[in-house]
Design an enzyme around this catalytic site. Structure first.
Site, short mmCIF file in Angstrom:
data_model
loop_
_atom_site.label_atom_id
_atom_site.label_comp_id
_atom_site.label_asym_id
_atom_site.label_seq_id
_atom_site.Cartn_x
_atom_site.Cartn_y
_atom_site.Cartn_z
N GLY A 331 20.00 68.13 24.34
CA GLY A 331 21.27 68.12 23.61
C GLY A 331 21.55 69.46 22.97
CG PHE A 332 19.45 71.10 19.46
CD1 PHE A 332 20.22 71.66 18.45
CD2 PHE A 332 18.67 69.99 19.16
CE1 PHE A 332 20.21 71.12 17.17
CE2 PHE A 332 18.66 69.45 17.89
CZ PHE A 332 19.43 70.01 16.90
CD1 TRP A 333 20.08 75.12 27.44
CD2 TRP A 333 20.80 73.25 28.42
NE1 TRP A 333 20.64 75.46 28.64
CE2 TRP A 333 21.09 74.34 29.26
CE3 TRP A 333 21.16 71.96 28.83
CZ2 TRP A 333 21.72 74.18 30.49
CZ3 TRP A 333 21.78 71.82 30.05
CH2 TRP A 333 22.06 72.91 30.87
CG HIS A 334 24.26 70.10 27.09
ND1 HIS A 334 24.76 70.52 28.29
CD2 HIS A 334 23.44 69.08 27.38
CE1 HIS A 334 24.26 69.79 29.26
NE2 HIS A 334 23.44 68.91 28.73
N GLY A 335 24.53 73.05 23.42
CA GLY A 335 25.29 73.79 22.41
C GLY A 335 25.17 73.14 21.06
#
Lengths: 401, 78
Positions: A331-335
């Site tokens: 999730g964090f990787w998506h932004g």
């Protein structure tokens, strides 16, 4: 100035296939034109990042030097020693540019974005970090600067994957498939190109460009008089969800087809995800190269660490913690937006619930037939669609903007 | 105990059913072994046979049946 974004319009495909024709003829006659492949790749990458996007091109060059030095230095170190701290520092330094680029918009560091950001940074980071992890494991023993560059800058996948693995890639790029095999790959490539055209330029165009803005408008209008809730969210959800699939699966088909023409058997990214029987099954079929990357480099490693160090005794707790950590990181990787993080949490918790159900089903011998299976597919499909609505960020626009 | 019996023993415990009559069945395909169970398998093999089998060496195509696991372990011991 000519600028070519990958797979964006018909012109790109014509130029691409003309440029790759000598490669295909070479492979057909059992010869790989290495230098020519490199020149073509570099020209296409240049055309992606020239003109108004030149600052992204500069960022890419800087990024590549950084990763090149890092992986090289770590491999040299790893031959002599295997310290845990050094491994964590190397991994962190490899992810650092991506972290900065992801944090920058939220922190309003516009200069960081323009200095470090370029299209494809996430996908290059996946490849580079995986190399450091496999070097740590002793699976990659030597640093080959030439193969490193070819792997990282493999032109068909530079902007959005699929994410290949170094050792798999090297096997393909240093050999030539025999003629029968290569002919089969070309046949598949033709099929994938046309399927990709259908997905991306017909279906996704209709869904994403024609229908979606309309239903989104209707949802906004209706929600403004109904305190933020509206039944128009239902068509928004399904339209967005199908568009997401056809757009990305279409792109992935182009990337795989192009790489087949170059004699590289890139892994597929999608496998009928909307026919999944449960959430676990879904992640084996949706954006496969990403979810397998997370499975192998985050989930399994985290479980391994937790079990080896005996941080958590209970097996079920261990896997639940690892699911949620794994999906939250995704999730964090998506932004850094609440809806991406919520999407990650949703899938982490979803995986834990799914596992609990599978355990219950096994223990209590829950009946299983065609109808229960169809029902399972229906439920999974709708759960996934709800998660995509979250992912779309539309709720943010609807409620908070 | 022979390597084969010990591996089957470990697999039986992790999977929770007797797999000795399906030595060539793909346990990823049948869903008997998931990523979580795979890690348990690697850890158990590591302790039992004192071998190093890191996660990134774990290639699913080479480890997907009980017989293949036995062969892998034998080659790692050898």
């Amino acid at each position: 100035m000519l600028n070519l974004q990958p797979y964006a319009d018909p012109k790109y495909f014509v130029i691409l296939l003309l440029a790759l024709l000598p490669v295909a003829i070479g492979l057909y006659f059992g010869k790989r034109l290495n230098w020519y492949e490199v020149v073509v790749s570099l020209v296409f990458i240049f055309l992606m990042f020239d003109g108004k996007k030149y600052h992204e091109g500069v960022a890419l060059v800087g990024y590549m030097i950084w990763q090149w030095l890092l992986v090289w230095a770590y491999t040299l170190y790893r031959k002599k020693a295997n310290g845990t701290v050094v491994f964590y520092i190397a991994t962190f330094l490899s992810i650092l540019p991506l972290i900065l680029v992801k944090v920058a918009p939220a922190a309003n560091w516009t200069h960081v974005t323009s200095l470090l950001g370029f299209l494809g940074i996430s996908y290059l980071t996946f490849r580079s970090v995986a190399m450091i992890l496999e070097t740590r494991d002793g699976s990659i023993k030597e640093f080959n600067p030439w193969l490193f560059l070819r792997f990282m800058l493999f032109m068909p996948t530079i902007s959005s994957g699929p994410i290949d693995r170094y050792r798999r890639f090297v096997k393909d790029i240093t050999t030539v498939p025999d003629r029968q095999k290569y002919t089969e790959m070309l046949e598949k490539a033709v099929w994938y190109f046309f399927l990709g055209f259908l997905y991306k330029f017909v279906i996704s165009y209709i869904l994403g460009t024609v229908i979606l803005p309309q239903v989104e408008n209707l949802a906004m209008l209706s929600a403004s008089v109904h305190h933020g809730w509206t039944w128009w969210l239902v068509p928004v959800m399904y339209t967005y969800g199908f568009d997401l699939f056809f757009d990305f699966a279409g792109y992935s088909l182009f990337a795989v087809a192009t790489s087949y023409v170059m004699g590289v058997e890139l892994p597929m990214n999608f496998n009928k995800p909307f026919l999944s029987k449960n959430l676990k099954d879904f992640w084996n079929r949706w954006h496969i190269s990403l979810s397998f990357w997370f499975r192998d480099y985050i989930f399994m490693r985290l479980v391994f660490l937790i079990m080896k160090k005996k941080w958590i005794k209970n097996r079920v707790t261990t896997s639940n913690v690892a699911y949620i950590a794994n999906m939250l990181i995704m999730g964090f990787w998506h932004g850094l937006h609440w809806y991406y993080i919520a999407y990650g949490l949703f899938h982490g918790v979803g995986m834990a619930i799914n596992d609990a159900w599978l355990r219950y089903k096994k223990k209590h011998h829950v009946p299983h037939n065609k109808f229960t299976e169809a029902f399972a597919i229906f439920i999974t499909f709708n759960v996934v669609m709800v998660s995509f609505l979250l992912f779309s960020g539309f709720l943010d626009k609807l409620w908070f903007k | 105990m022979a390597v084969k019996e010990e591996v089957v023993d470990i697999l039986n415990t992790i999977i929770g059913e007797d797999i000795s009559d399906q030595m060539d069945d793909d346990f990823f395909e049948s869903g008997l072994l998931d990523s979580m169970a795979t890690v348990e398998l690697l850890l158990d093999l590591e302790t039992k046979f004192d071998i190093q089998a890191p996660v990134s060496e774990f290639n699913r195509e080479e480890w997907n049946t009980p017989n293949k696991v036995v062969a892998k372990v034998e080659s790692l011991i050898g």
